[in-house]
Design a protein around this motif. Structure first.
Motif, PDB file in Angstrom:
ATOM      1  N   THR A  48      -2.558   7.661   1.077  1.00 16.54           N
ATOM      2  CA  THR A  48      -2.715   6.295   1.559  1.00 16.54           C
ATOM      3  C   THR A  48      -2.651   6.314   3.076  1.00 16.54           C
ATOM      4  O   THR A  48      -1.879   7.082   3.655  1.00 16.54           O
ATOM      5  CB  THR A  48      -1.616   5.374   1.002  1.00 16.54           C
ATOM      6  N   PRO A  51       1.873   3.512   3.860  1.00 20.09           N
ATOM      7  CA  PRO A  51       2.623   3.547   2.596  1.00 20.09           C
ATOM      8  C   PRO A  51       3.343   2.254   2.250  1.00 20.09           C
ATOM      9  O   PRO A  51       4.562   2.231   2.023  1.00 20.09           O
ATOM     10  CB  PRO A  51       3.613   4.698   2.834  1.00 20.09           C
ATOM     11  N   ALA A  56      -2.317  -0.954   2.741  1.00 21.32           N
ATOM     12  CA  ALA A  56      -3.064   0.066   2.012  1.00 21.32           C
ATOM     13  C   ALA A  56      -4.278  -0.546   1.318  1.00 21.32           C
ATOM     14  O   ALA A  56      -5.379   0.010   1.333  1.00 21.32           O
ATOM     15  CB  ALA A  56      -2.155   0.749   0.996  1.00 21.32           C
ATOM     16  N   HIS A 274      -0.312   3.168  -2.798  1.00 17.73           N
ATOM     17  CA  HIS A 274       0.527   4.138  -2.094  1.00 17.73           C
ATOM     18  C   HIS A 274       1.401   4.823  -3.123  1.00 17.73           C
ATOM     19  O   HIS A 274       1.334   4.523  -4.326  1.00 17.73           O
ATOM     20  CB  HIS A 274       1.385   3.451  -1.033  1.00 17.73           C
ATOM     21  N   LYS A 286       9.092   3.129  -1.179  1.00 20.15           N
ATOM     22  CA  LYS A 286       8.008   3.799  -0.453  1.00 20.15           C
ATOM     23  C   LYS A 286       8.353   3.931   1.036  1.00 20.15           C
ATOM     24  O   LYS A 286       9.490   4.242   1.380  1.00 20.15           O
ATOM     25  CB  LYS A 286       6.696   3.045  -0.650  1.00 20.15           C
ATOM     26  N   SER A 299       5.839   9.170  -0.731  1.00 22.55           N
ATOM     27  CA  SER A 299       5.425   7.831  -0.293  1.00 22.55           C
ATOM     28  C   SER A 299       3.932   7.754  -0.005  1.00 22.55           C
ATOM     29  O   SER A 299       3.323   6.701  -0.182  1.00 22.55           O
ATOM     30  CB  SER A 299       6.198   7.421   0.975  1.00 22.55           C
ATOM     31  N   ILE A 300       3.337   8.867   0.455  1.00 20.95           N
ATOM     32  CA  ILE A 300       1.953   8.799   0.940  1.00 20.95           C
ATOM     33  C   ILE A 300       0.924   9.381  -0.021  1.00 20.95           C
ATOM     34  O   ILE A 300      -0.276   9.127   0.145  1.00 20.95           O
ATOM     35  CB  ILE A 300       1.813   9.477   2.318  1.00 20.95           C
ATOM     36  N   ASP A 323      -8.427   9.883   1.933  1.00 20.52           N
ATOM     37  CA  ASP A 323      -7.601   8.683   1.846  1.00 20.52           C
ATOM     38  C   ASP A 323      -8.468   7.482   1.496  1.00 20.52           C
ATOM     39  O   ASP A 323      -9.658   7.621   1.197  1.00 20.52           O
ATOM     40  CB  ASP A 323      -6.784   8.452   3.122  1.00 20.52           C
ATOM     41  N   TYR A 373       2.417   3.129   9.982  1.00 19.75           N
ATOM     42  CA  TYR A 373       3.141   2.012   9.380  1.00 19.75           C
ATOM     43  C   TYR A 373       3.741   1.256  10.555  1.00 19.75           C
ATOM     44  O   TYR A 373       4.763   1.670  11.109  1.00 19.75           O
ATOM     45  CB  TYR A 373       4.206   2.500   8.412  1.00 19.75           C
TER      46      TYR A 373
END
Length: 463
Positions: A48, A51, A56, A274, A286, A299-300, A323, A373
């Motif tokens: 992602t 996250p 996302a 995510h 996450k 998380s990713i 991604d 993020y």
């Protein structure tokens, strides 16, 4: 019936790649997803760009980074923005491109990009859950059918499944179809799933199961402090039960498509917005499960499966890093979608259609995966990961081959200075190209997307 292929896109919430049988987890039962992966194209290194849910989803629907489309955290009501505010009003979304190409477009389940109680941008039809929080997996909730409220009682996953089946059964338009199905079952709370699904997992997971040692690079916040963490074995069993609900739904919806004779002319994509931690690193949640925000692998990383044996080369497991922006570009190429704002969109995504069809092309796999993020930015190669925070003392650098669980921060190890400098320059160059000044995550005046944006914990936690 149109000769153009249909697309059914499953975009689940919080379903991590590690929580799928086809990604190597022998504890969780996912026969339908395993079937799609074993008879389709499974991307083993899918990520992602951000996250957390709303950004996302925006990345997938626009092919753009958060620093381009401007959504940096999950969307909720604030003093300045109601949940019905359309954060995507300045974007041309994937469903709009399908509409331009003569498709019927539909959304069933989660959206989370604003417009929560009204009709959705780019969709001819929508049936979505209202903005009631917390998300309870069973009970009486208000849904919105094309903006009209409708109270329904039952299991969220079952309602989404029934609505998707009904839509496929009763649609009358003689157009190709783009259908997005957004499941919630893997989202917190990790409670409230049917006992018949939870108990088999309780018998599988050893009674000695415990979460890993607490994440050493910050404090636990948000979902990570939920009471369910006190019984990690039960919490993970509940999470797995949510995975089972989604897998069962995928099977039922695809059977309905087959009954409607849509299976031979339909591309199925399964992915998630995510990943998620369920005890890994001592985290529950996450990217916003810790402060400072984390970019750990759990998380990713997301599942990403393409299934269309009559259109794509099947039985492939691909290792390229991709991604959601790449998924956007791949869908556009696969379905020959014309993009009237391609130049302005300035998508960082690269189509990997050649990997799905086993054909020669100019596609060159990425050597770096980038992420962000809010003000936090990341670059990840096959071996190394660099995470840059606003405060220099929070920066992280890991050797993923030697330290796959990301426990040892090498940022201040002089032996890695050259690599850290190189990757930091690569992060700067990437976001210099794929960022718009008014939306850049490094701005100090980003809007509040919810009552307490994830990077604004300085007053609570002085690290």
């Amino acid at each position: 019936m149109s000769n153009f292929p249909n697309l059914i896109l499953f975009l689940s919430d919080d379903h991590a790649a590690w929580a799928c049988g086809c990604y190597g987890n022998e504890e969780v039962h996912t026969p339908n997803l395993d079937y799609l992966a074993n008879n389709g194209v499974q991307m083993l290194n899918a990520f992602t760009p951000t996250p957390v849910c709303s950004p996302a989803r925006a990345c997938l629907m626009t092919g753009r980074t958060s620093s381009q489309h401007g959504v940096h955290d999950y969307i909720g009501t604030t003093a300045n923005f109601d949940v019905d505010f359309n954060w995507m009003q300045d974007e041309v979304l994937l469903p709009q491109l399908f509409q331009r190409s003569g498709y019927e477009t539909a959304l069933i389940g989660k959206w989370h990009l604003g417009q929560e109680r009204i009709a959705k941008q780019g969709f001819d039809y929508s049936f979505t859950l209202g903005p009631d929080y917390p998300i309870l997996h069973q009970g009486k909730r208000t849904w919105y059918r094309n903006g009209e409220p409708e109270v329904r009682q039952g299991l969220l996953s079952a309602i989404i499944t029934e609505e998707a089946q009904s839509f496929l059964r009763n649609r009358t338009q003689d157009k190709p179809l783009f259908l997005v199905i957004g499941h919630y079952a893997t989202h917190s709370p990790w409670s409230g799933h049917p006992d018949r699904l939870v108990e088999p997992y309780l018998s599988k997971i050893p009674s000695s199961f415990q979460a890993e040692p607490q994440y050493p690079f910050g404090v636990l916040v948000n979902e990570a402090t939920d009471a369910t963490r006190e019984n990690p074995r039960l919490a993970r069993s509940q999470y797995y039960a949510g995975v089972t609900e989604i897998d069962t739904s995928v099977g039922a919806i695809l059977q309905e498509a087959a009954d409607r004779q849509l299976d031979r002319n339909t591309v199925v994509i399964y992915t998630a917005d995510h990943g998620l931690n369920c005890g890994q690193h001592g985290l529950w949640g996450k990217g916003n499960a810790s402060y400072p925000l984390n970019m750990v692998e759990e998380s990713i990383r997301v599942p990403l499966i393409f299934h269309a044996p009559s259109l794509l080369l099947s039985k492939q497991k691909r290792t390229e890093m991709v991604d959601h922006t790449d998924v956007f570009r791949t869908i556009c190429e696969l379905f020959c979608l014309e993009d009237p704002i391609a130049e302005r969109r300035n998508s960082p995504g690269l189509s990997f259609l050649a990997s799905l069809t086993n054909t020669r092309s100019k596609f060159h796999p990425k050597t770096l995966q980038f992420g962000e993020y809010g003000p936090v930015r990341m670059a990840r190669s096959e071996q190394y990961k660099l995470v840059i925070h606003p405060q220099e003392e929070n920066n992280l650098f890991f050797d993923l081959k030697q330290d796959p669980q990301e426990r040892t921060n090498l940022y201040h190890d002089h032996r890695h200075e050259k690599m850290i400098t190189t990757m930091r320059c690569q992060i700067d160059a990437y976001f210099a190209r794929f960022s718009e000044e008014k939306h850049a995550g490094t701005r100090t005046d980003l809007p509040h997307f919810n009552p307490h944006v994830a990077w604004d914990y300085d007053k609570e936690y002085s690290l």
